[in-house]
Design a protein around this motif. Structure first.
Motif, short mmCIF file in Angstrom:
data_model
loop_
_atom_site.label_atom_id
_atom_site.label_comp_id
_atom_site.label_asym_id
_atom_site.label_seq_id
_atom_site.Cartn_x
_atom_site.Cartn_y
_atom_site.Cartn_z
N GLU A 184 0.84 -1.21 0.00
CA GLU A 184 0.00 0.00 0.00
C GLU A 184 0.87 1.26 0.00
O GLU A 184 0.54 2.25 -0.67
N LEU A 185 1.97 1.22 0.74
CA LEU A 185 2.87 2.38 0.75
C LEU A 185 3.47 2.60 -0.65
O LEU A 185 3.57 3.74 -1.12
N ASN A 186 3.84 1.51 -1.31
CA ASN A 186 4.37 1.62 -2.68
C ASN A 186 3.32 2.17 -3.63
O ASN A 186 3.61 3.00 -4.49
N ARG A 187 2.07 1.73 -3.45
CA ARG A 187 0.96 2.22 -4.29
C ARG A 187 0.76 3.72 -4.06
O ARG A 187 0.58 4.49 -5.01
N LEU A 188 0.81 4.14 -2.81
CA LEU A 188 0.65 5.55 -2.48
C LEU A 188 1.77 6.37 -3.12
O LEU A 188 1.52 7.42 -3.72
N GLU A 189 3.01 5.86 -3.03
CA GLU A 189 4.12 6.60 -3.63
C GLU A 189 3.97 6.67 -5.15
O GLU A 189 4.21 7.70 -5.77
N ASP A 190 3.52 5.57 -5.76
CA ASP A 190 3.26 5.57 -7.21
C ASP A 190 2.23 6.64 -7.59
O ASP A 190 2.39 7.34 -8.59
N LEU A 191 1.18 6.75 -6.79
CA LEU A 191 0.14 7.76 -7.06
C LEU A 191 0.69 9.17 -6.88
O LEU A 191 0.36 10.08 -7.65
N LEU A 192 1.54 9.37 -5.86
CA LEU A 192 2.16 10.69 -5.67
C LEU A 192 2.97 11.08 -6.91
O LEU A 192 2.92 12.22 -7.37
N ILE A 193 3.71 10.10 -7.42
CA ILE A 193 4.55 10.36 -8.60
C ILE A 193 3.69 10.56 -9.84
O ILE A 193 3.88 11.53 -10.59
N SER A 194 2.71 9.68 -10.05
CA SER A 194 1.86 9.75 -11.24
C SER A 194 1.10 11.06 -11.34
O SER A 194 0.94 11.62 -12.42
N GLY B 191 1.77 13.83 -9.49
CA GLY B 191 2.53 14.95 -8.94
C GLY B 191 2.85 16.02 -9.96
O GLY B 191 2.70 15.83 -11.16
N ASN B 192 3.28 17.16 -9.45
CA ASN B 192 3.76 18.25 -10.28
C ASN B 192 4.89 18.92 -9.50
O ASN B 192 5.24 18.46 -8.41
N GLU B 193 5.44 20.00 -10.04
CA GLU B 193 6.59 20.59 -9.36
C GLU B 193 6.24 21.21 -8.00
O GLU B 193 7.12 21.53 -7.22
N TYR B 194 4.96 21.35 -7.70
CA TYR B 194 4.55 21.95 -6.42
C TYR B 194 4.02 20.92 -5.42
O TYR B 194 3.66 21.26 -4.31
N SER B 195 3.93 19.67 -5.84
CA SER B 195 3.30 18.68 -4.97
C SER B 195 4.33 17.91 -4.14
O SER B 195 5.53 17.96 -4.40
N VAL B 196 3.82 17.21 -3.15
CA VAL B 196 4.65 16.29 -2.37
C VAL B 196 5.09 15.18 -3.32
O VAL B 196 4.28 14.64 -4.07
N ILE B 197 6.39 14.85 -3.30
CA ILE B 197 6.92 13.97 -4.33
C ILE B 197 7.13 12.52 -3.91
O ILE B 197 7.26 11.65 -4.76
N ASN B 198 7.22 12.26 -2.61
CA ASN B 198 7.48 10.87 -2.20
C ASN B 198 7.02 10.64 -0.77
O ASN B 198 6.54 11.56 -0.10
N LEU B 199 7.18 9.42 -0.31
CA LEU B 199 6.70 9.05 1.04
C LEU B 199 7.46 9.78 2.14
O LEU B 199 6.88 10.11 3.16
N ALA B 200 8.76 10.03 1.94
CA ALA B 200 9.53 10.74 2.97
C ALA B 200 8.93 12.14 3.18
O ALA B 200 8.69 12.57 4.31
N GLU B 201 8.66 12.83 2.08
CA GLU B 201 8.09 14.18 2.18
C GLU B 201 6.68 14.11 2.77
O GLU B 201 6.30 14.94 3.61
N LEU B 202 5.91 13.11 2.38
CA LEU B 202 4.55 12.95 2.90
C LEU B 202 4.58 12.65 4.40
O LEU B 202 3.78 13.18 5.17
N ASN B 203 5.54 11.83 4.83
CA ASN B 203 5.69 11.51 6.25
C ASN B 203 6.01 12.78 7.04
O ASN B 203 5.44 13.02 8.11
N GLY B 204 6.88 13.63 6.50
CA GLY B 204 7.19 14.90 7.16
C GLY B 204 5.97 15.80 7.24
O GLY B 204 5.69 16.41 8.27
N TRP C 159 12.08 15.00 3.71
CA TRP C 159 11.24 14.91 4.90
C TRP C 159 11.00 16.31 5.49
O TRP C 159 9.88 16.68 5.82
N CYS C 160 12.08 17.08 5.59
CA CYS C 160 11.98 18.42 6.19
C CYS C 160 11.14 19.37 5.32
O CYS C 160 10.39 20.19 5.85
N PHE C 161 11.26 19.24 3.99
CA PHE C 161 10.41 20.06 3.11
C PHE C 161 8.94 19.73 3.38
O PHE C 161 8.09 20.62 3.44
N GLY C 162 8.62 18.46 3.54
CA GLY C 162 7.25 18.05 3.85
C GLY C 162 6.78 18.62 5.17
O GLY C 162 5.65 19.12 5.29
#
Length: 184
Positions: A9-19, A21-34, A114-117
């Motif tokens: 599920e975490l991998n699926r969530l990261e795939d959706l973030l990437i799919s 995403g844009n230059e202003y969005s959260v880009i990965n799970l580390a950033e989302l966790n932050g 993480w810190c950007f998130g």
């Protein structure tokens, strides 16, 4: 209490973030966790209607399929809940989800995403001005989480940046405690 997200599920969530995403969005799970750590640590509670667009860089993405939208929203809500529960249940053992990178010096922990998130989360919840002690703690996070500090980080050695990891952990826990202290 919602079930913890599985690796799949975490991998699926990261795939959706990437799919989606844009230059202003959260880009990965580390950033989302932050981001979710900051939301859970905030003195101000915000609803998913308020923070979901912030994750996506301003407005919720236009999904290609309804199933993508359902998965995206459900996984986001569960992950936000999971991070909040981890902080509330055992703050002293809370571990932020930090990326690692292989360099010539070996494996290093990457703090920036993480810190950007986290800083994005403080902006979405509009944290009030903090007293000096707590502001210094937030600076330990914002050092790695604000565009303004990139040049400063570039002047730091890899060892100096790695030395920031324990300071980051202390700051996360102390800021959470500060905002969740009992009011007298």
């Amino acid at each position: 209490m919602l079930p913890t997200l599985s690796e799949k599920e975490l991998n699926r969530l990261e795939d959706l973030l990437i799919s989606y995403g844009n230059e202003y969005s959260v880009i990965n799970l580390a950033e989302l966790n932050g981001f979710f750590t900051a939301l859970a640590s905030s003195p101000v509670k915000v609803t998913p209607e308020h923070w979901l667009p912030a994750v996506a860089g301003g407005k919720v993405p236009k999904f290609k399929k309804p199933a993508h939208e359902e998965a995206y929203t459900a996984l986001m809500l569960r992950y936000a809940s999971q991070v909040a529960e981890e902080l509330a249940d055992d703050l002293d053992r809370f571990q932020p989800l930090l990326e690692e990178s292989e360099t010539e010096e070996g494996t290093v922990i990457v703090l920036e995403e993480w810190c950007f998130g986290y800083m994005r989360g403080t902006q979405v919840t509009q944290w009030p001005t903090l007293p000096r002690e707590q502001d210094a703690l937030l600076k330990a996070i914002s050092l790695h989480g604000l565009e303004d500090n990139v040049e400063l980080l570039d002047t730091m050695s890899a060892a100096d940046r790695q030395a920031c990891v324990p300071q980051l952990l202390e700051a996360i826990r102390a800021l959470y405690r500060y905002h969740h202290r009992p009011m007298h």
